[in-house]
Design a protein around this motif. Structure first.
Motif, PDB file in Angstrom:
ATOM      1  N   HIS A 343       0.873  -1.186   0.000  1.00  0.00           N
ATOM      2  CA  HIS A 343       0.000   0.000   0.000  1.00  0.00           C
ATOM      3  C   HIS A 343       0.903   1.227   0.000  1.00  0.00           C
ATOM      4  CE1 HIS A 343      -2.840   3.038   1.137  1.00  0.00           C
ATOM      5  NE2 HIS A 343      -2.275   3.213   2.317  1.00  0.00           N
ATOM      6  N   HIS A 345       1.231   4.509   1.133  1.00  0.00           N
ATOM      7  CA  HIS A 345       0.598   5.329   2.160  1.00  0.00           C
ATOM      8  C   HIS A 345       0.740   6.824   1.864  1.00  0.00           C
ATOM      9  CE1 HIS A 345      -0.558   6.009   6.524  1.00  0.00           C
ATOM     10  NE2 HIS A 345      -0.167   7.193   6.112  1.00  0.00           N
ATOM     11  N   TRP A 383       5.242   6.776   2.302  1.00  0.00           N
ATOM     12  CA  TRP A 383       5.885   5.509   2.625  1.00  0.00           C
ATOM     13  C   TRP A 383       5.014   4.387   2.089  1.00  0.00           C
ATOM     14  CZ3 TRP A 383       4.657   2.372   7.357  1.00  0.00           C
ATOM     15  CH2 TRP A 383       3.543   2.843   8.068  1.00  0.00           C
ATOM     16  N   HIS A 385       3.851   0.156   2.662  1.00  0.00           N
ATOM     17  CA  HIS A 385       3.858  -0.957   3.616  1.00  0.00           C
ATOM     18  C   HIS A 385       2.863  -2.010   3.185  1.00  0.00           C
ATOM     19  CE1 HIS A 385       0.038   0.263   5.593  1.00  0.00           C
ATOM     20  NE2 HIS A 385       0.478   1.518   5.534  1.00  0.00           N
ATOM     21  N   HIS A 387      -0.353  -4.223   3.345  1.00  0.00           N
ATOM     22  CA  HIS A 387      -1.682  -4.039   3.933  1.00  0.00           C
ATOM     23  C   HIS A 387      -2.385  -5.376   4.016  1.00  0.00           C
ATOM     24  CE1 HIS A 387      -4.779  -1.507   5.506  1.00  0.00           C
ATOM     25  NE2 HIS A 387      -4.251  -0.401   5.031  1.00  0.00           N
ATOM     26  N   HIS A 619      -6.415   7.621   9.251  1.00  0.00           N
ATOM     27  CA  HIS A 619      -5.831   7.597   7.907  1.00  0.00           C
ATOM     28  C   HIS A 619      -6.883   7.235   6.875  1.00  0.00           C
ATOM     29  CE1 HIS A 619      -3.309   6.819   4.524  1.00  0.00           C
ATOM     30  NE2 HIS A 619      -3.366   5.518   4.611  1.00  0.00           N
ATOM     31  N   HIS A 621      -7.466   6.462   2.941  1.00  0.00           N
ATOM     32  CA  HIS A 621      -6.752   6.107   1.715  1.00  0.00           C
ATOM     33  C   HIS A 621      -7.263   6.927   0.526  1.00  0.00           C
ATOM     34  CE1 HIS A 621      -5.283   1.778   2.822  1.00  0.00           C
ATOM     35  NE2 HIS A 621      -5.294   2.551   3.892  1.00  0.00           N
ATOM     36  N   MET A 666     -10.075   2.317   2.360  1.00  0.00           N
ATOM     37  CA  MET A 666     -10.006   2.123   3.803  1.00  0.00           C
ATOM     38  C   MET A 666      -9.892   3.473   4.498  1.00  0.00           C
ATOM     39  SD  MET A 666      -9.880  -1.171   4.168  1.00  0.00           S
ATOM     40  CE  MET A 666      -9.210  -1.465   5.787  1.00  0.00           C
ATOM     41  N   HIS A 668      -9.057   4.264   8.476  1.00  0.00           N
ATOM     42  CA  HIS A 668      -8.853   3.541   9.733  1.00  0.00           C
ATOM     43  C   HIS A 668      -7.854   4.233  10.625  1.00  0.00           C
ATOM     44  CE1 HIS A 668      -4.915   1.823   8.405  1.00  0.00           C
ATOM     45  NE2 HIS A 668      -5.469   1.909   7.200  1.00  0.00           N
ATOM     46  N   HIS A 670      -4.443   4.437  12.265  1.00  0.00           N
ATOM     47  CA  HIS A 670      -3.164   3.872  11.856  1.00  0.00           C
ATOM     48  C   HIS A 670      -2.332   3.382  13.026  1.00  0.00           C
ATOM     49  CE1 HIS A 670      -0.163   2.786   8.956  1.00  0.00           C
ATOM     50  NE2 HIS A 670      -0.951   3.237   8.006  1.00  0.00           N
TER      51      HIS A 670
HETATM   52 CU1  C2O Z   1      -0.765   3.102   5.990  1.00  0.00          CU
HETATM   53 CU2  C2O Z   1      -4.489   1.637   5.532  1.00  0.00          CU
HETATM   54  O1  C2O Z   1      -2.584   2.294   5.776  1.00  0.00           O
END
Ligand code: C2O
Ligand code: CU
Length: 703
Positions: A343, A345, A383, A385, A387, A619, A621, A666, A668, A670
């Motif tokens: 993902h 971010h 960044w 990461h 998911h 956070h 998306h 999403m 959510h 974080h």
């Molecule tokens: Cu950095 Cu839903 O994430």
């Protein structure tokens, strides 16, 4: 302030519960003090207990009053509607019913010579209007305690009805019991005997057993209802239209029995997330291959971390690209059994490239590969990461920095440094894989940009730049307008957030201190040597007043197509069959959290309120939120765009965004521990569907 007041209130409720239980038991034993003298002494003592319980009750009421004066209704509506009457009414009973009776009892026993208590006095000493109020108070405190643990928020009387009715019923029962008892006491003293303690204990245990037996079926059914389904379509949910039109027709269905609104529809034209891709053709300007694999990695101190890595390193390789470039990333999963995704971010890529297992793709299992393609259209610090099982994956190292440089070349001698802070389990705090102070030589006069990224859950990381003035040039990847010069100002980031800090290297040493003290950080000086300076006293950075205003595509005065409210709180309950205290969104954990439904093109406002006791970095998306206000104060500095907004207890933010990136997104906390425990929801564009599923029968577990 909020956190402290709420904690004091909770402590006061507990104190009140204990004190009123003691007072209630003393009151009901009053009748057993066989002689006039003893009855007199005990009555006077009980008067003192009336004072003690009132002090605790006043503390409860006082705390609520402070909240009511200082905060918006969302922070106190339940307290005013429930806590105050539940505590206040019984206290009034104590003062207007019990206390006068006790005073009379005291006076009348004083008049008489010592001797056995006669029938009239016995019946007065056990009178319901003397004894019951103390016990009602205990019951009121208990019910209030329940409402503290399980706040009926968003506030609805219906949610409060069962506990309140139970309180009322038990109160009536108590009163009736004491009335009968007092009648018996008046007739003969033989009719009333203080039972020996084993019998009383046995009776109390009996009451508890019956209560548990009554509660058990409710408990078990709540536990079962909370279990996540075997398969769940993320394109469905408890729809919230934010005051906008709910589309006619059917199509998308609500996946829970208690839907907040009518089913969202798939209008005539539906589109699958798999169609919402980046450019599928064309030669990429940048190509990366990231291989997910387990590896033991050594930190700079020599400590070892059993990591999950991209390309065998923690963090994964920094991906640097230029604005406008077509980027292609091939993900290979070598041996991460739980599966992996990527993902991006903060980068608002097309939905199919967003890398959320079960929403935009299937988790990439060992031996599989997956390719992402997108245009790097935003400049800034981001960044990436995994998911998939993100709580574990990110903790163990499946993340890295992503930097998009502006199209026009940056200053030739710019020193561009990325600082990712993380806590490695078993090894502690580190900047990337360096858990000691790193030394760098930077010539005086060099422009420096430090990109701060916090990737760790739990920690509100503090960064202090010592030895130079600086600017905060960007927040969450977006440049600020005319950032002013700062000094002795500390920056704080929750997980997922970013700050870009810029300064011109002075002659002397500069130290970027991470956390407290001199243990971790970046030491810069012209030759890399020198003593680490100590941290001066600092003030926190306040983005809402920083920089200069500039035009934005919309603002607080715009007309919004949809307005949502997101209330963050915590409550005792079940998530997936496990009983605990959970962080909630609008009183629920996933999948009962709301699904905010929008139409492409909508201007959307969301009010985020944190009623809970811990920070939540929220956070979203695929979109950047323009912060309109913080704690009812409008943002007066530079436009402040955020993708990971740190909402502290007691805080209220208003944010807005344009729904211009169709998909299932999403939204959510974080703090990935919270997200994995249900503090997650999604933004849903009308007409978007997904072929992917999450749930225990699938291999997709995004959190
Ligand atoms: Cu950095 Cu839903 O994430
Ligand atoms: Cu959280």
């Amino acid at each position: 302030m909020y956190g402290i007041v709420v904690s004091i209130e909770l402590a006061s409720v507990l104190m009140l519960l204990v004190l009123s239980l003691i007072a209630g038991s003393k009151a009901s034993k009053l009748v057993f003090h066989g002689s006039n003298d003893r009855l007199r002494i005990r009555s006077r003592k009980l008067l003192w207990w009336a004072v003690y319980v009132s002090v605790a009750a006043c503390a409860v009421v006082g705390c609520v009053a402070i909240l009511a004066v200082r905060m918006g209704p969302i922070f106190w509506i339940d307290r005013v509607a429930l806590h105050i009457p539940l505590v206040g009414v019984p206290v009034l009973f104590v003062w207007f019913s019990s206390v006068p009776k006790l005073i009379n009892l005291y006076k009348d026993t004083k008049k008489e010579a010592d001797g056995p208590v006669d029938g009239t006095l016995r019946s007065r000493a056990s009178h319901a209007s003397l004894v019951a109020p103390f016990q009602l108070l205990a019951l009121g405190a208990l019910t209030t305690f329940y409402f503290v643990l399980v706040p009926p928020i968003p506030f609805e009387w219906l949610d409060a009805a069962i506990p309140v009715s139970l309180f009322a019923l038990l109160s009536v029962a108590l009163w009736t019991m004491h009335r009968r008892r007092s009648e018996r006491a008046g007739r003969s003293d033989a009719a009333l005997k203080l039972r020996s303690w084993p019998i009383r204990a046995l009776r109390n245990v009996g009451v508890l057993v019956i209560a548990a037996a009554v509660a058990a079926p409710f408990f078990v059914s709540a536990m079962n209802a909370s279990r996540l389904p075997a398969e769940l379509d993320m394109g469905t949910g408890v729809a919230d239209y934010g005051g906008g039109a709910a589309p006619a027709g059917g199509g998308q269905h609500d996946h829970t029995a208690h839907a907040a609104g009518k089913p969202a529809s798939t209008s005539a034209s539906t589109v699958s997330v798999t169609q919402l891709t980046g450019p599928r053709t064309g030669k990429p300007d940048r190509q990366y291959t990231l291989t997910a694999e387990k590896k033991t990695v050594r930190l700079s101190s020599g400590k070892e971390v059993d990591a999950w890595t991209y390309n065998g390193q923690i963090p994964g390789p920094e991906l640097r690209m230029k604005e406008g470039e077509l980027v292609e990333v091939t993900l290979i999963n070598k041996d991460i059994d739980d599966g992996v995704t990527i993902h991006w971010h903060g980068l608002d890529v097309p939905n199919a490239e967003d890398g959320v297992a079960g929403a935009t793709q299937n988790a990439v299992m060992p031996g599989e590969t997956y390719t992402y393609r997108f245009l790097a259209e935003q400049v800034g610090t981001f960044w990436y990461h995994s998911h998939q099982h993100s709580k574990e994956a990110v903790q163990k190292g499946l993340f890295g920095a992503l930097v998009v440089e502006p199209r026009q070349p940056q200053a030739k001698d710019l020193k561009d440094i990325t600082v990712i802070t993380h806590v490695w389990r078993g090894a502690g705090f580190a900047i990337g894989s360096s858990d000691t102070v790193e030394r760098m030589s930077i010539a005086a006069g060099t422009p420096v940009r430090i990109r701060l990224i916090n990737t760790d859950d739990w920690v509100r990381q503090t960064y202090t730049l010592i030895g130079t003035e600086f600017q905060v040039a960007a927040i969450d990847g977006t440049d600020l307008n005319k950032p002013g010069t700062l000094q002795n100002t500390r920056l704080e980031l929750l997980t997922g957030g970013r700050y870009d800090v810029t300064f011109t290297m002075p002659d002397g040493p500069v130290f970027l201190s991470v956390g407290e003290g001199k243990k971790l950080g970046l030491f810069m000086s012209p030759d890399g040597s020198g003593d680490i300076p100590s941290s001066p006293p600092t003030v926190p950075f306040e983005p809402e007043h920083y920089g200069s205003p500039a035009p934005t595509p919309f603002d607080a005065d715009s007309r919004f197509d949809r307005e949502f409210t997101m209330i963050l709180d915590n409550k005792l309950g079940f998530y997936n069959g496990v009983f605990s205290s959970y962080d909630t969104i609008n009183g629920a954990v996933f999948p009962n959290t709301p699904m905010f439904v929008v139409k492409e093109g909508d201007l959307v406002k969301t009010t985020i309120v944190n009623r809970g006791s811990v920070d939540h970095p929220m956070h979203l998306h695929g979109h950047h939120m323009l912060v309109l206000s913080r704690n009812e104060e409008r943002v007066s500095g530079s436009p402040w765009w955020s993708d990971t907004l740190d909402v502290a207890p007691g805080e209220t933010y208003e944010v807005a965004f344009r729904a211009d990136n169709p998909g299932i997104w999403m939204d959510h906390c974080h703090n990935l521990q919270h997200a994995a425990a249900g503090m997650t929801m999604h933004l849903m564009y009308e007409g978007v569907t997904t072929p992917f599923m999450i749930g225990s029968a699938t291999s997709n577990h995004p959190e």
